[in-house]
Design a protein around this motif. Structure first.
Motif, PDB file in Angstrom:
ATOM      1  N   HIS A 104       0.750  -1.301   0.010  1.00 12.31           N
ATOM      2  CA  HIS A 104      -0.132  -0.051   0.285  1.00 12.31           C
ATOM      3  C   HIS A 104       0.759   1.283   0.088  1.00 12.31           C
ATOM      4  CE1 HIS A 104      -3.940  -1.802   0.374  1.00 12.31           C
ATOM      5  NE2 HIS A 104      -3.543  -2.694   1.183  1.00 12.31           N
TER       6      HIS A 104
ATOM      7  N   GLU B 182      -6.619  -2.782  -5.342  1.00 12.11           N
ATOM      8  CA  GLU B 182      -7.522  -3.601  -4.256  1.00 12.11           C
ATOM      9  C   GLU B 182      -8.786  -3.004  -4.074  1.00 12.11           C
ATOM     10  OE1 GLU B 182      -6.003  -4.030  -0.305  1.00 12.11           O
ATOM     11  OE2 GLU B 182      -6.836  -5.924  -0.197  1.00 12.11           O
TER      12      GLU B 182
ATOM     13  N   ASP C  98       0.848  -7.216   2.174  1.00  8.29           N
ATOM     14  CA  ASP C  98       0.124  -6.433   2.610  1.00  8.29           C
ATOM     15  C   ASP C  98       0.645  -5.264   3.405  1.00  8.29           C
ATOM     16  OD1 ASP C  98      -2.512  -5.123   2.665  1.00  8.29           O
ATOM     17  OD2 ASP C  98      -3.332  -6.712   3.281  1.00  8.29           O
TER      18      ASP C  98
ATOM     19  N   HIS D 183       1.765  -1.810   4.992  1.00  3.92           N
ATOM     20  CA  HIS D 183       1.128  -0.191   5.169  1.00  3.92           C
ATOM     21  C   HIS D 183       2.441   0.628   5.708  1.00  3.92           C
ATOM     22  CE1 HIS D 183      -3.282  -1.992   5.911  1.00  3.92           C
ATOM     23  NE2 HIS D 183      -2.752  -2.378   4.976  1.00  3.92           N
TER      24      HIS D 183
HETATM   25 ZN   LIG Z   1      -4.308  -4.534   1.385  1.00  4.20          ZN
END
Ligand SMILES: [Zn+2]
Ligand SMILES: [Zn+2]
Length: 401
Positions: free
Chosen positions: A24, A103, A222, A224
């Motif tokens: 992300h 996403e 995934d 962040h």
């Molecule tokens: Zn995600």
């Protein structure tokens, strides 16, 4: 098998490529894209700092559908910081390949990823979503679109469709939506090539559901924040770094394939076992734990393991032919005894983290980091480290010996 960095297949040289395909972006153009992500995580930092530091050759940015991120991509294409590959994907100057992706949360409340080859495919995606997503600047927005429509959209845009963190109680297709994708999607399920395992699941768990034999598993971070980039990654074998080669890998076509998945031990995941939000007990009952044996609460947050046991149709994992091995990995920073200083020292000797975790000789590591850390890395390469399990939204930790 993965020991050799390359292989010749019908006269074509195939190389090993490390890829994390779910990352992300915190901010773009000075504005927040993902509220929960670090603002320092802009596209430039991911491509030019975090990816090379980890040792990744290829990164999937799943916020490319955000109008802020796509504007940044466009700028970087203009300045030459990115170059569109004729066969899809975008190459940074340092050789890291960006795979743009979106996403999105479907009408059913599950998260799906669509990987896209070109800037014009991102624009077509945005055009389609214009009337279907409220805030188009932000990451992973809810869209008024069904899973089946997204599969179709992906097909039309020549993208690649992939259910994200498929088994989690937090918006995974198997986690909250269905026991079998074929039940909900019928023949459209046959269009799916890839499935993301998510941090709390591994290949042994996923292969207890028979229909997953049709899918190539991806293990992605995934992330962040920069520190989490590459906490899971995939080893791909391809002839050249571009989108088309990535597609061949997922289709197991022409010698291209996923050679291995590298991921966290599911015991480290935040949602491994069922969790009671009333009394904060993490279940240790025989799975599947559907209620809390401590306070009797009937509404527990289902653990990923509990959910898979509940919906499986095989008692044991049955791996299809050619299923890559799943290798348990702990990021360097989470190994006991590795503080920020030692981490920097290791990186200055061995250049990047994947080199340390996968390739450097254990003797060399021992010389820099000492016996204990070297022994942990050696053990991790061939097996599993001892873990204090996570649960209830908290990550597990590696046991100190
Ligand atoms: Zn995600
Ligand atoms: Zn998600």
């Amino acid at each position: 098998m993965a020991r050799h960095a390359w292989l010749v297949y019908e006269g074509i040289i195939l190389r090993n490529v490390y890829a994390d395909l779910h990352i992300h972006i915190g901010s773009a153009g000075g504005r927040a894209v993902k509220i929960t992500a670090s603002r320092k995580m802009d596209l430039h930092a991911v491509l030019y700092e975090a990816a090379p530091r980890k040792g990744l050759d290829m990164v999937g940015i799943v916020d490319a559908g955000s109008t802020l991120v796509s504007a940044e991509i466009e700028d970087m294409l203009k300045t030459g910081e990115l170059r569109e590959h004729p066969r899809g994907g975008m190459m940074a100057r340092n050789g890291v390949l960006l795979i743009p992706a979106c996403e999105v949360e479907s009408r059913e409340g599950v998260h799906l990823i669509i990987y896209l080859p070109y800037l014009h495919s991102i624009k077509s995606y945005q055009k389609y979503m214009r009337s279907r997503i409220k805030n188009r600047a932000l990451s992973t927005q809810k869209a008024r679109v069904s899973v089946a429509e997204l599969i179709n959209l992906s097909f039309v845009l020549e993208g690649i469709f992939c259910p994200a963190h498929a088994f989690t109680p937090h918006k995974g297709v198997y986690g909250i939506w269905t026991r079998r994708l074929a039940d909900k999607l019928g023949r459209d399920a046959g269009q799916i090539r890839a499935l993301e395992l998510g941090l709390s699941a591994d290949t042994n768990m996923a292969d207890m559901i028979g229909e997953t034999r049709n899918y190539t598993f991806l293990s992605n971070s995934d992330a962040h924040s920069a520190g989490n980039i590459g906490r899971e990654y995939n080893l791909l074998r391809m002839a050249d770094k571009n989108f088309e080669e990535f597609r061949y890998c997922l289709e197991n076509s022409q010698g291209r394939r996923v050679l291995a998945n590298y991921g966290m031990d599911p015991l480290l995941g935040k949602y491994h076992r069922s969790y009671c939000t009333r009394c904060s007990t993490i279940s240790s009952d025989e799975p599947p734990a559907l209620s809390c044996s401590n306070c009797g609460n009937e509404k527990v947050v289902m653990g990923v393991y509990d959910r898979i046991i509940e919906i499986r149709d095989r008692q044991e994992a049955q791996h299809p032919v050619g299923r890559p091995p799943y290798k348990y990995r702990v990021p360097l920073k989470d190994l006991p005894g590795v503080g920020p200083k030692l981490q920097e020292k290791l990186l200055s000797f061995f250049f990047d983290e994947i080199n340390i975790l996968e390739k450097a000789s254990i003797d060399d590591i021992e010389r820099v980091a000492g016996e204990k850390v070297a022994a942990q890395i050696a053990r991790m390469r061939v097996g599993r480290l001892a873990i204090n399990p996570g649960g209830g939204g908290k990550y597990g930790r590696v046991k100190k010996e």
